[in-house]
Design a protein around this motif. Structure first.
Motif, PDB file in Angstrom:
ATOM      1  N   UNK A   1       7.075  -2.489   2.942  1.00  0.00           N
ATOM      2  CA  UNK A   1       5.942  -3.094   2.848  1.00  0.00           C
ATOM      3  C   UNK A   1       5.786  -4.553   3.004  1.00  0.00           C
TER       4      UNK A   1
ATOM      5  N   UNK B   1      -4.227  -2.041   2.049  1.00  0.00           N
ATOM      6  CA  UNK B   1      -4.405  -3.155   2.564  1.00  0.00           C
ATOM      7  C   UNK B   1      -3.202  -3.454   3.854  1.00  0.00           C
TER       8      UNK B   1
ATOM      9  N   UNK C   1       3.820   3.801  -1.875  1.00  0.00           N
ATOM     10  CA  UNK C   1       4.034   2.374  -1.757  1.00  0.00           C
ATOM     11  C   UNK C   1       3.194   1.491  -0.956  1.00  0.00           C
ATOM     12  N   UNK C   2       2.618   2.297   0.264  1.00  0.00           N
ATOM     13  CA  UNK C   2       1.620   1.495   1.023  1.00  0.00           C
ATOM     14  C   UNK C   2       0.337   1.734   0.343  1.00  0.00           C
TER      15      UNK C   2
END
Lengths: 498, 196
Positions: A161, A272, A268-269
């Motif tokens: 990311x 945003x 983890x994403x």
């Protein structure tokens, strides 16, 4: 059929008066917190944790779920009306939403935004309701090596990311994992890095780290910057949205929803990257791509749909694997653990009522969000009159109480404040704090799964690669890693050549 | 597209049209990497208490933290190497750069704010939650520009009582009552508000 029956039962439970009021309260708290710059929905969820101690486990999840759904949208209210995104995920809303406000189309922009957000969130909640159970059945095949591989995939996703800064992201992530090793180790029962402080032997809880890093730094910035939070006056009469306007952006909403659902599932994403990627793709797809940034309907609708579509999707790894993919779902994990509920595939067998009530609540929250969003937008000007100093003082007190409430221990308050100072410093030098938080959350899980896998396989590390599911997930992690590092490698090669 | 600042997930939003720190100041964050490298090299030796011997069965409790610290040392060294390389050529930017300022960020105010927050946490077990919170809210409001006594006093007092009722009364959280006279005062207040 069984899923439909269970979901029906979930709806009945969620429509009970106290459950329903909890969802509505959470939703309103989330929309208001999200709309107020300086209080992100993650902060609001962290501050709401102590309130959940008096609730039943299911009720606490409904409350936090409501804040999550409402907060992700709430940030767009301030982004559209005053050009200040309430949460980072609402950043694209400033690019095209605020130009619409300047044209006197604030009402229209808000209607498009809330409709797109609600649609994205609703589709995502339905996906959560119908895909989670099959995924959990599949996850029952998981053993320690598979859980380690899935956790590793989550850790690697963090690097993917933030691919612009792979080195710093890795440093932040490893620092977080190192913080997570403080205290008694999961297999041998020996205290590490306790430095003679008995409280350190119990470890540093991720909630404490999270409250410190996210809330305190943000509040200090609110004090140090003279931000004018009042809506600016714009010329022209208020123009509302017509049904044709909404139908005109249905393609953008569909694309944004799809992107959000996919990105939300990646540990983890989160909202945003989902919103930013959806904006970028919409710019490529739209016939009016060149006009993006001047107040274009599709440019507002696509990221709005995407960011709320990540909410339900992000709960799939949490509920089926017990792996939180974002700060918000990590807080939900903390609430579940505080109530003695262990998320994972077995939860679907042990307590399906709870699981399906959460699904129903997510669906209800997304439907109610249209009313809540428009209502809060109407009273936004009044909210903005609250002096930032008063808001900030209460955020600090609630953060400190939140940290104290984790174990009713003053040591956690000290740890929270230490991380608060650290978080402020990290913000000032541009050091990313999100990977550190995910390191603290996922690190202990990864260590436990790694050590038990190694112990069960007589210290044979190939166990992670020879088992089909584990090997596949490890390969995915490797591909993710290479994909994330590719731009940095390309840049390095270009530099060497030049 | 309108030029818009991209924030990272931590919520850091560099301000548009801001003033970017230049020269050596821009390389200050590199010191973080040096500190982290030193920490990663020193900490493995401080993992256990001196009278504690790590278990020798299997990988042992030191394996995972040691591996992570080794990784931290490696990436910190990589960061330092990259920043040295950036120092050596014009136009090369360090790995981490301080975010652009809009000229309105008051560092002194921020530092005093941090000191106030830390002092609040330190004062809580001594003065008790109620006294520490009321004093903190009042001082913070005054420092933040809210000067009207008719606003500051009710906000701090009513706010504190509301929080006490919420957390100690409703959520039954054993928040600190303070020591000595503060403990006596806290008990009196809790009885007066009907919480005890």
């Amino acid at each position: 059929m069984a899923a439909l029956e269970l979901l029906g039962g979930g709806f009945l439970a969620a429509f009970e008066i106290w459950a329903f009021l909890t969802i509505v309260t959470g939703l309103l708290v989330g929309v208001v917190a999200g709309a107020l710059p300086g209080i992100s929905f993650v902060n609001a969820m962290a501050m709401a944790l102590p309130f959940t101690y008096v609730m039943e486990p299911t009720q606490s999840m409904l409350f936090l779920g409501g804040i999550y759904v409402g907060g992700v949208f709430g940030g767009s209210i301030s982004a559209i009306l005053i050009n200040v995104p309430g949460t980072p995920a609402s950043l694209p809303a400033t690019w095209d939403g605020y130009p619409m406000t300047k044209r006197g189309e604030a009402k229209r922009a808000l209607t498009i935004a809330v409709t797109a957000s609600a649609t994205g969130g609703l589709v995502s909640a339905l996906m959560l309701a119908f895909l989670s159970a099959p995924f959990a059945t599949f996850a029952l095949k998981f053993s320690q090596p598979e859980f380690f591989a899935a956790t590793l995939l989550g850790l690697v996703s963090v690097i993917a990311i933030a691919k612009d800064q792979p080195i710093v992201t890795m440093v932040s992530l490893l620092l977080g994992i190192a913080v997570g090793t403080v205290g008694i180790d999961p297999l041998y029962g020996q205290a590490r890095f306790s430095f003679g402080v008995p409280e350190m032997e119990s470890g540093i809880r991720f909630v404490v780290v999270m409250i410190g890093l996210f809330a305190i730094g943000e509040v200090v910035d609110l004090l140090a910057t003279d931000r004018d939070l009042r809506p600016k006056k714009t010329g022209g009469k208020a123009i509302g949205a017509k049904l044709a306007d909404i139908l005109g952006v249905k393609g953008a909403i569909a694309r944004g929803t799809g992107i959000g659902c996919l990105i939300g599932m990646i540990p983890g994403a989160g909202a945003t990257p989902g919103a930013v990627i959806a904006y970028g793709i919409e710019k490529q797809v739209s016939k009016r791509g060149d006009e993006f940034g001047t107040g274009i309907d599709e440019a507002l609708a696509a990221p709005e749909a995407a960011k709320n579509a990540t909410t339900g999707a992000a709960m799939i790894p949490l509920l089926t694997l017990g792996i939180p993919g974002s700060a918000a779902t990590a807080i939900m994990l903390a609430a579940m653990m505080l109530h003695g509920v262990n998320p994972g595939p077995l939860l679907f067998i042990m307590d399906p009522t709870m699981v399906y009530t959460i699904f129903a609540a997510m669906i209800i929250a997304n439907v109610l969000m249209i009313g809540a969003g428009i209502g809060v937008a109407q009273m936004f000007a009044f909210l903005m009159r609250t002096p930032p100093a008063i808001l900030a003082a209460f955020i600090i007190v609630l953060s400190v109480v939140g940290a104290y409430g984790v174990r009713n221990n003053i040591f956690d308050v000290y740890a929270c404040l230490a991380f608060g100072v650290l978080g402020w410093g990290m913000k000032r030098v541009g050091f990313p704090s999100a990977p550190l938080v995910l390191g603290v959350i996922l690190g202990p899980l990864a260590e436990r799964y790694f050590l038990t896998s190694m112990a069960n396989s007589h210290q044979d590390w190939t166990v992670f690669f020879t088992r089909p599911i584990s090997g596949t997930i490890m390969a995915m992690a490797l591909i993710f890693m290479l994909w994330s590092l590719a731009p940095a490698i390309r840049r390095l090669i270009r530099h060497i050549r030049s | 597209m309108a030029s818009a600042p991209l924030s990272d997930k931590s919520g850091v939003t560099p301000r548009a049209g801001g003033r970017t720190p230049s020269g050596l100041v821009q390389h200050l964050p590199s010191l973080v990497a040096i500190g982290l490298l030193a920490m990663a090299l020193i900490l493995p030796g401080m993992m256990f208490e001196s009278d504690q011997r790590p278990t020798a069965v299997g990988l042992g409790p030191a394996a995972w933290p040691r591996a992570m610290l080794l990784g931290l040392a490696f990436f910190s060294a990589l960061w330092i190497a990259r920043d040295i390389w950036a120092l050596g050529g014009a136009g090369r930017r360090p790995t981490l750069s301080m975010p652009a300022e809009d000229g309105e960020y008051h560092f002194g105010k921020a530092l005093i704010g941090l000191v106030m927050i830390v002092a609040y946490g330190w004062l809580m077990p001594i003065a008790g939650f109620s006294v520490a919170t009321a004093v903190f809210i009042a001082i913070w409001c005054l420092f933040g520009g809210v000067r009207k006594p008719l606003v500051v006093v009710p906000v701090s007092l009513i706010g504190t009582v509301a929080l006490l009722w919420l957390f100690m009364g409703l959520a039954l959280m054993p928040l600190p009552r303070g020591a000595g006279a503060f403990d006596t005062f806290s008990i009196w207040l809790l009885r007066a508000t009907g919480i005890y």
